[in-house]
Motif scaffolding. Structure first.
Motif, PDB file in Angstrom:
ATOM      1  N   MET A 173     -40.262  71.160  67.461  1.00  0.00           N
ATOM      2  CA  MET A 173     -39.918  71.414  66.194  1.00  0.00           C
ATOM      3  C   MET A 173     -41.379  71.487  65.710  1.00  0.00           C
ATOM      4  N   ALA A 174     -43.079  70.896  65.851  1.00  0.00           N
ATOM      5  CA  ALA A 174     -44.458  71.054  66.374  1.00  0.00           C
ATOM      6  C   ALA A 174     -44.655  72.450  66.210  1.00  0.00           C
TER       7      ALA A 174
ATOM      8  N   GLU B 266     -36.840  68.583  58.962  1.00  0.00           N
ATOM      9  CA  GLU B 266     -36.555  69.117  57.396  1.00  0.00           C
ATOM     10  C   GLU B 266     -37.753  69.125  56.739  1.00  0.00           C
ATOM     11  N   HIS B 267     -38.956  68.024  56.675  1.00  0.00           N
ATOM     12  CA  HIS B 267     -40.418  68.604  56.636  1.00  0.00           C
ATOM     13  C   HIS B 267     -40.901  69.939  56.984  1.00  0.00           C
ATOM     14  N   CYS B 268     -40.748  70.147  58.486  1.00  0.00           N
ATOM     15  CA  CYS B 268     -41.232  71.176  58.637  1.00  0.00           C
ATOM     16  C   CYS B 268     -40.387  71.917  58.111  1.00  0.00           C
TER      17      CYS B 268
ATOM     18  N   TYR C 170     -38.929  62.164  71.601  1.00  0.00           N
ATOM     19  CA  TYR C 170     -40.110  62.652  71.418  1.00  0.00           C
ATOM     20  C   TYR C 170     -40.891  64.794  71.763  1.00  0.00           C
ATOM     21  N   ASP C 171     -39.864  65.135  72.825  1.00  0.00           N
ATOM     22  CA  ASP C 171     -39.666  66.575  72.672  1.00  0.00           C
ATOM     23  C   ASP C 171     -39.453  67.348  72.177  1.00  0.00           C
ATOM     24  N   GLU C 172     -37.977  66.389  71.134  1.00  0.00           N
ATOM     25  CA  GLU C 172     -37.124  66.837  69.642  1.00  0.00           C
ATOM     26  C   GLU C 172     -38.464  67.765  68.687  1.00  0.00           C
ATOM     27  N   ILE C 173     -39.604  66.791  68.551  1.00  0.00           N
ATOM     28  CA  ILE C 173     -40.770  66.379  67.974  1.00  0.00           C
ATOM     29  C   ILE C 173     -41.793  67.605  68.278  1.00  0.00           C
TER      30      ILE C 173
END
Lengths: 419, 419
Positions: A213-214, A150-152, A207-210
């Motif tokens: 999105m990054a 959401e923040h991304c 972490y892969d999901e993070i």
């Protein structure tokens, strides 16, 4: 030859970031490819945000936190602090709201801040549990990941995610014991969630999901230190270092996924251990940019932690820390006022500049030289102009005006500069 | 085996000084005999002054300056500052008056201060010349010596005498060039006197006379650094080091004459050179106590020099500086207010304590540990009591009282300490 990675940054951001650095675009690009420098700027805010470079060879940067809490700080108040922080020279800001109106606050922050905006997405969940009484079991693993997404999507430029805080790290911490336990709000919440649910940290598991999105939004990961020491007695302990070891691995995985990552650090650290902390992070995390909170070199000075952290921050910066999070005079006591925010930013900028002088950053000493020349010339207008806080310098001298306007009331005619 | 010297100190002073140190009387006596520690206390004030130990193995001490200038600061105002400084925890004070009523001010200072009082006797002559218009030629060599005698006889506990500033040092300084030249008021006056009269510095020429008076009254010599750098650009230059070399010789002569001596140091020094400065002084002056002004790690922060000097002071103390002279927020701008004096002392004490923690001074970490335990227990009364400035800590939190009196308005229910 150092490794190089490919970070897909928005067009023009590196050039823009280089404008305020002693490095040119080419040298900056090279440092970015080596993972030594990150550029803060969400792809969605391209053209809106003034991207900044954080890391080796760049100016030591300053971050200012603000945000609502349940007890204090309306959205309006906190937006004033955001503006005060930028006006005082903060390079980046973090909206750390935990009060009501979280989303409204963040949207307005992104609208009003030309400086990169960071957040700690997990605070939304913490507020859900602690303030709104939702049980830990009702906070799913997906909710953690979704909060970050959401923040991304909203355009946040960098996010603090405590991906390195694992059940094993907590075990090491519990086995060792601590005076002040976990003092990171995010770390504390994650620890309680892990203990309540029996599950692993979702930011570690997924972490892969993070990373996905990054990469999509060119969001820089600020790998949080949930186990940072909150007292001199707890500094540089096994709990802290165990998390740092994992953060080193996560930096490597981020680079391989084309994601920019920096690492967060302490906290409370005695002066003699500050350099050790910086050098250890740089080794274990292969030179990734280091973002420190303080460090505060003593626990005994509530009301003066802008000063205890400036001491630690200056030494940390000189040793290689790249990004200093300000600490205000309100730390350990209450939510800062507008004036505290201003003071905190100026004091942190002093620490950052002292560090840049110490590192011999090209051009850093020019400012001091110009000021000292103005001093020798007794050119008060020039001194005010060059002062890190011009209105304050003018006000202090003005309040106790000297008899001779060329001098000051300290030494009057005995002024050694007149010679 | 290190050399030992015989210092004839008033009965009981060493024992009294040891009461506030991690060393016992025997160890302190040994350190004094080796010239590594001095005890400040004029024989005439025996039983009145609370003598303090300054040097290796003792707590890092804090000095606060006050005093009239022509433009500001009545005797009454300045006596209030003396009291404020002691109440805030200054270990020693210096009456640096240059305004009218010099003698009255000093007598009242000695009457009212239980802390050791220092002076710069030459200021009387400077005021004669600059304020009262007496010509340099009418200030005789004898007048310098007599000014020092007068202060010793009045009971001053330590005197700054710029004995190491010679014509040869000035030549080296002039040959090299500087941005801010001489910034020491005493040094500047001496330089002008030497240039006007063609004579050598009387404090150097008649150093034996200075030693004689110091021995008679057990006055500690604070060997002034007239050539201390006043800007980052001038730090650690040949002018400064040439004077330090001579101060090393004068320390040796003082010890041989049974006179306690400490050495004064910079000034403005970039962070990366602070340790170098301390180590160089300790080598060249055979471990004599080092009394530093700051050092200020940047020139650009007028209004915040209590902070720039706390950064330098903490690093200096950790590297072995023994005695820190406070710098107030008014530095470079005007004569400090009462509030500035309070702030300056507290900030300097923070630097001194951070240094003691870093050096592992026995017992220093107990204070931090107690504070952190109180924090973990959310025991606010205990936190106030342990704070370096209890009224300020209480006032800051009180002004923005939290909804839950056990917490604070920063994190409210998200307080990590509650866990």
């Amino acid at each position: 030859m150092d490794k190089r990675w490919d970070f897909d940054l928005p067009a023009g951001m590196v050039r823009q970031a280089a404008e305020n650095e002693p490095l040119d675009e080419k040298a900056l690009s090279e440092a970015i490819a080596r993972g030594r420098v990150v550029v803060l700027g969400n792809r969605l805010r391209s053209g809106v945000v003034s991207p900044i470079a954080v890391g080796e060879g760049t100016r030591t940067k300053v971050n200012a936190n603000y945000g609502t809490s349940r007890d204090a700080g309306t959205v309006e108040d906190e937006l004033k602090k955001l503006r005060a922080a930028i006006d005082a020279g903060a390079d980046a800001v973090m909206d750390l709201s935990t009060g009501p109106d979280l989303e409204k606050m963040l949207k307005l922050s992104l609208e009003k801040s030309e400086a990169p905006v960071g957040t700690v997405p997990i605070y939304k969940l913490a507020a859900d549990v602690v303030v709104r009484g939702i049980s830990f079991d009702d906070v799913s693993e997906e909710a953690f990941i979704e909060a970050a997404w959401e923040h991304c999507r909203l355009g946040v430029d960098f996010i603090t995610v405590h991906c390195g805080l694992t059940r094993e790290g907590i075990r090491q911490l519990d086995m060792q014991g601590r005076v002040t336990g976990i003092v990171s709000r995010g770390g504390s919440f994650l620890n309680r969630w892990m203990k309540a649910t029996g599950k692993e940290n979702p930011f570690y598991t997924y972490y892969d999901e993070i990373l996905k999105m990054a990469a999509e939004f060119s969001v820089t990961l600020s790998l949080g230190d949930g186990l940072r020491p909150g007292s001199i007695a707890d500094a540089t302990d096994r709990g802290q270092v165990s998390e740092l070891m994992i953060l080193g691995e996560l930096v490597q995985r981020a680079r391989e996924a084309g994601v920019q990552a920096m690492v967060e650090g302490p906290g409370h650290v005695p002066l003699n251990d500050v350099r050790l902390n910086i050098e250890l992070q740089k080794r274990l995390c292969d030179g990734a940019p280091f973002y420190v909170l303080g460090p505060l070199v003593t626990d005994v000075a509530p009301g003066y932690d802008h000063l205890t952290s400036a001491i630690g921050g200056a030494i940390a910066g000189a040793a290689g820390a790249d990004f200093l999070c300000y600490v205000t005079p309100a730390e350990h006591l209450c939510l800062p006022t507008l004036e505290d925010v201003h003071t905190g930013v100026i004091c942190c900028r002093i620490a950052a500049h002292a560090a840049d002088l110490a590192k011999g950053l090209p051009g850093a000493a020019d400012w001091d030289l110009a000021m000292s020349r103005a001093r020798k010339a007794l050119d008060w207008e020039k001194m005010y102009e060059l002062a890190i806080d011009p209105p304050l310098a003018r006000a202090v001298r003005g309040a106790r005006a000297p008899a001779d306007e060329n001098l000051c009331s300290m030494c009057a005619e005995l002024c050694a500069m007149r010679e």
